[in-house]
Design an enzyme around this catalytic site. Structure first.
Site, PDB file in Angstrom:
ATOM      1  N   ASN A 154     -10.318  -0.623  22.398  1.00 39.47           N
ATOM      2  CA  ASN A 154     -10.005  -0.299  21.005  1.00 39.47           C
ATOM      3  C   ASN A 154      -9.310   1.054  20.890  1.00 39.47           C
ATOM      4  O   ASN A 154      -8.465   1.259  20.014  1.00 39.47           O
ATOM      5  CB  ASN A 154     -11.280  -0.309  20.158  1.00 39.47           C
ATOM      6  CG  ASN A 154     -11.862  -1.696  20.020  1.00 39.47           C
ATOM      7  OD1 ASN A 154     -11.141  -2.692  20.102  1.00 39.47           O
ATOM      8  ND2 ASN A 154     -13.167  -1.785  19.820  1.00 39.47           N
ATOM      9  N   VAL A 186      12.660   5.633   1.946  1.00 38.78           N
ATOM     10  CA  VAL A 186      12.821   4.400   2.719  1.00 38.78           C
ATOM     11  C   VAL A 186      11.766   3.380   2.319  1.00 38.78           C
ATOM     12  O   VAL A 186      12.053   2.204   2.102  1.00 38.78           O
ATOM     13  CB  VAL A 186      12.739   4.688   4.233  1.00 38.78           C
ATOM     14  CG1 VAL A 186      12.885   3.395   5.042  1.00 38.78           C
ATOM     15  CG2 VAL A 186      13.795   5.693   4.649  1.00 38.78           C
ATOM     16  N   LYS A 205      14.927   5.728  11.321  1.00 38.44           N
ATOM     17  CA  LYS A 205      16.250   6.351  11.484  1.00 38.44           C
ATOM     18  C   LYS A 205      16.827   6.825  10.151  1.00 38.44           C
ATOM     19  O   LYS A 205      17.520   7.857  10.105  1.00 38.44           O
ATOM     20  CB  LYS A 205      17.213   5.391  12.180  1.00 38.44           C
ATOM     21  CG  LYS A 205      17.500   4.113  11.410  1.00 38.44           C
ATOM     22  CD  LYS A 205      18.400   3.185  12.219  1.00 38.44           C
ATOM     23  CE  LYS A 205      18.695   1.901  11.445  1.00 38.44           C
ATOM     24  NZ  LYS A 205      19.507   0.963  12.233  1.00 38.44           N
ATOM     25  N   ARG A 218     -16.293   1.555  13.001  1.00 38.27           N
ATOM     26  CA  ARG A 218     -16.883   1.098  14.265  1.00 38.27           C
ATOM     27  C   ARG A 218     -17.021   2.269  15.243  1.00 38.27           C
ATOM     28  O   ARG A 218     -18.031   2.388  15.938  1.00 38.27           O
ATOM     29  CB  ARG A 218     -16.007  -0.010  14.860  1.00 38.27           C
ATOM     30  CG  ARG A 218     -16.571  -0.601  16.144  1.00 38.27           C
ATOM     31  CD  ARG A 218     -15.719  -1.774  16.622  1.00 38.27           C
ATOM     32  NE  ARG A 218     -16.179  -2.251  17.920  1.00 38.27           N
ATOM     33  CZ  ARG A 218     -17.121  -3.155  18.090  1.00 38.27           C
ATOM     34  NH1 ARG A 218     -17.727  -3.693  17.043  1.00 38.27           N
ATOM     35  NH2 ARG A 218     -17.478  -3.536  19.306  1.00 38.27           N
ATOM     36  N   HIS A 261       2.382  24.483  10.623  1.00 36.54           N
ATOM     37  CA  HIS A 261       1.624  24.290   9.385  1.00 36.54           C
ATOM     38  C   HIS A 261       0.144  24.602   9.586  1.00 36.54           C
ATOM     39  O   HIS A 261      -0.555  24.928   8.633  1.00 36.54           O
ATOM     40  CB  HIS A 261       1.822  22.876   8.834  1.00 36.54           C
ATOM     41  CG  HIS A 261       1.088  21.807   9.579  1.00 36.54           C
ATOM     42  ND1 HIS A 261       1.639  21.113  10.628  1.00 36.54           N
ATOM     43  CD2 HIS A 261      -0.157  21.297   9.418  1.00 36.54           C
ATOM     44  CE1 HIS A 261       0.776  20.238  11.076  1.00 36.54           C
ATOM     45  NE2 HIS A 261      -0.323  20.318  10.372  1.00 36.54           N
TER      46      HIS A 261
END
Length: 621
Positions: free
Chosen positions: A356, A154, A375, A331, A231
């Site tokens: 943040n 994609v 999709k 940061r 996994h």
């Protein structure tokens, strides 16, 4: 990737493969002066004391302490200020001088940190032990596993692999743990700890199969439903195989690690606490004591999901996908501190960073919606899964002791699993075996872009969710939802439909992950506090999880697709799901059946929809 030698020498012992030899002794049986050109890792306590005296550190109490604690040459580079203080070096100045003197041992031209030029983090350094791990077949295998699986079909830029992601996580793990050590020496983070955290970051994805999450998320549950395999399990098994098959335990010892403890610690960071924790103990881990609980929050944070794994894939995936990354991990590292929470130590950040962090989880959700759960990418993953399922009985992979395994059983043998990568796609595609004809046809359709067709998307309302045990029944439900009001030109069965159920969240199902984050204030760096959502903003989400339901049709002719859309919209009516976004257009005779679906402000009335539908049919014939 470019690799070269940096100008910075490694601050740990060199690994030149020289055998361990006992310290030389004089004829009288007392240790002689060590050869300062020999491998200092072979020195015993007496040789270490001689080395210290040569440097002007001849205090009898200090030397006695080194002898009593059996400090050998292999341990010297791991002595930090707190350990030297415990050994009797009370003066800060003396500790710094001694550390500087010890570091000279590793100032060897043969022992340089290796540098890799990474497109995300720039030039990053790796300790020689990490390079030894990287340069193994088990780790190099990750070069041939796409990070985003079918997403590459994609997003043309998403060609990156698990290999470079793993390098990035290993690097960031080192950045965070070293930053904590420098800011808070009282934490007594040793060089051993730092190396283990980096190794865990480096090896956390060793267990991924072909096309990454497609393998453990789609293929294995269908091929072996009786096996609960992830996994992460594969990663710890592959790590053990990597260490044993490459003789790395001895190398780990040369760099001051204790394999019995540290291998356990590395595996725990990847997969979590062992299944058989220590009895009668509230602390479930064996690798490190609870005083170092914060170390388990760096690579794979089970408490709130804020970890270096996410930081790397945010930056790396956004770079390759062409999507903006709004989270700055540098940061976070600047503001990260360890605070005491109850009787545990946790990584905390400044209270001003709470907004943040909400942005970070929002970024994660956006990546899932726009890329990871795309999709078309998902249906390509589904098609690859179908091809692998058809090919599974006929694919043979040679494992340990010459045993033969299939795609689905290779997870039982790490030697066989090492050979299982994305390349299995091409092996099937170019095979001439007649048994693989069905699988080959599916993969050819992917290459020719003859994909299963997207029908529509909907969501359950309220708190209702489709449970996992219902998933396999959904295609039959859609097939049975044949509307009686609409004449259909195609007869569709359950095996013509695919129903993909996607659970989206901020990473902790329906919970707010920030409720599991602790903060500190500028006025008091050591006290941890909680911050509730209403203290941050009124514009934050009320819910933190949702379920998307997508339906696809395996048939691609216009009559079948038209019928599939009518089935789908009618199914949404029956199940009281949300109206599909294009429901009024694709099924104008069905959407008025629910009053709340009928919009008076719609551009077209139901009547005009019917007329448009009839006109379309008349023109067609």
């Amino acid at each position: 990737m470019e690799r070269g030698d940096s100008e910075q020498p490694c601050k740990r012992p060199r690994c030149d493969g020289s055998p361990r030899t006992p310290p030389s002794t004089s004829p009288a049986g007392t240790p002689s002066s060590p050869d300062l050109h020999s491998d200092h890792r072979t020195w015993g306590p007496e040789q270490v004391c001689y080395f210290l005296r040569r440097g002007g550190f001849g205090d009898a109490g200090l030397l006695g302490s080194f002898r009593e604690n059996k400090i050998t040459g292999s341990l010297l580079p791991f002595l930090d200020e707190s350990l030297l203080e415990n050994l009797g070096v009370s003066s800060l100045g003396e500790r710094k001088k001694l550390i500087s003197y010890i570091q000279r041992l590793s100032q060897s031209p043969a022992e340089l940190m290796k540098v890799i030029n990474d497109p995300i983090h720039g030039h990053i350094e790796f300790h020689p032990l990490l390079i030894r791990i990287i340069d193994t077949p088990q780790f190099q295998r990750l070069r041939y596993i796409k990070q985003l699986g079918g997403g590459y079909y994609v997003f043309p830029g998403a060609s990156h692999n698990r290999f470079e992601h793993s390098l990035g996580v290993g690097y960031l793990a080192g950045c965070l743990v070293r930053s904590l050590s420098e800011k808070q020496p009282e934490l007594q983070i040793s060089e051993r700890d730092m190396l283990c955290v980096q190794i865990a970051g480096l090896c956390h994805d060793l267990g991924h199969g072909p096309f990454s999450h497609m393998f453990d998320g789609r293929f294995i549950p269908l091929a072996r439903p009786e096996v609960k395999w992830t996994h992460e399990q594969g990663s710890v098994q592959m790590f053990e195989h990597l260490v044993n098959s490459n003789g790395l335990k001895a190398v780990m010892e040369q760099y001051g690690l204790i394999p019995e403890e540290d291998i356990c610690f590395i595996k725990e960071q990847i997969i979590g606490p062992p299944e058989t924790p220590i009895k009668d103990c509230m602390w479930p881990y064996k690798g490190r004591p609870k005083e170092k609980s914060f170390l388990y929050e760096i690579v794979a944070n089970k408490r709130n999901g804020i970890d270096v794994d996410k930081w790397d894939y945010f930056a790396r995936d956004c770079h390759h996908l062409g999507i903006q990354n709004n989270f700055d991990y540098k940061r976070f590292i600047k503001f990260a501190r360890v605070c005491e929470v109850g009787n545990m130590k946790h990584i905390c950040t400044r209270e001003k960073e709470v907004g943040n962090l909400y942005d970070m989880f929002h970024t994660r959700n956006c990546l899932h919606r726009r890329a990871y759960q795309h999709k078309v990418g998902n249906i390509i993953d589904t098609m690859i899964t179908d091809a692998f399922l058809k090919a599974d009985p006929y694919i043979e992979i040679i494992g340990s002791e010459g045993r033969k395994f299939h795609i689905s059983t290779a997870i039982d043998d790490m030697e066989a699993f090492t050979k299982l990568t994305d390349n299995i796609f091409l092996e099937i595609l170019y095979s001439t075996d007649p048994n693989l004809c069905g699988a080959r046809e599916i993969l050819r359709n992917i290459e020719c872009r003859k994909l299963y067709k997207y029908v529509g998307e909907t969501q359950p309302k309220g708190q209702d969710r489709i449970q996992k045990e219902e998933y396999e029944l959904l295609p039959q439900e859609v097939a049975d939802a044949k509307p009686s009001e609409v004449p259909l030109e195609a007869d569709l069965k359950a095996n013509d439909f695919i129903v993909d159920v996607i659970n989206m969240s901020y990473g902790m199902k329906d919970k707010n992950p920030i409720d599991h984050v602790h903060f500190y204030c500028k006025a008091d760096l050591s006290t941890a506090i909680m911050i509730s959502k209403d203290q941050v903003s009124q514009l934050l989400p009320e819910k933190f999880a949702e379920q998307l339901i997508r339906v696809y049709c395996k048939k691609s002719d216009e009559e079948s697709l038209h019928a599939a859309r009518q089935h789908f919209v009618h199914w949404c009516v029956i199940r009281d799901f949300t109206k599909p976004q294009d429901g009024d257009i694709v099924a104008p005779l069905i959407t008025p059946m629910k009053k709340e679906w009928h919009s008076r402000n719609s551009a077209f009335s139901p009547t005009s929809h019917r007329e448009a539908s009839r006109t379309r049919t008349q023109l067609k014939f």
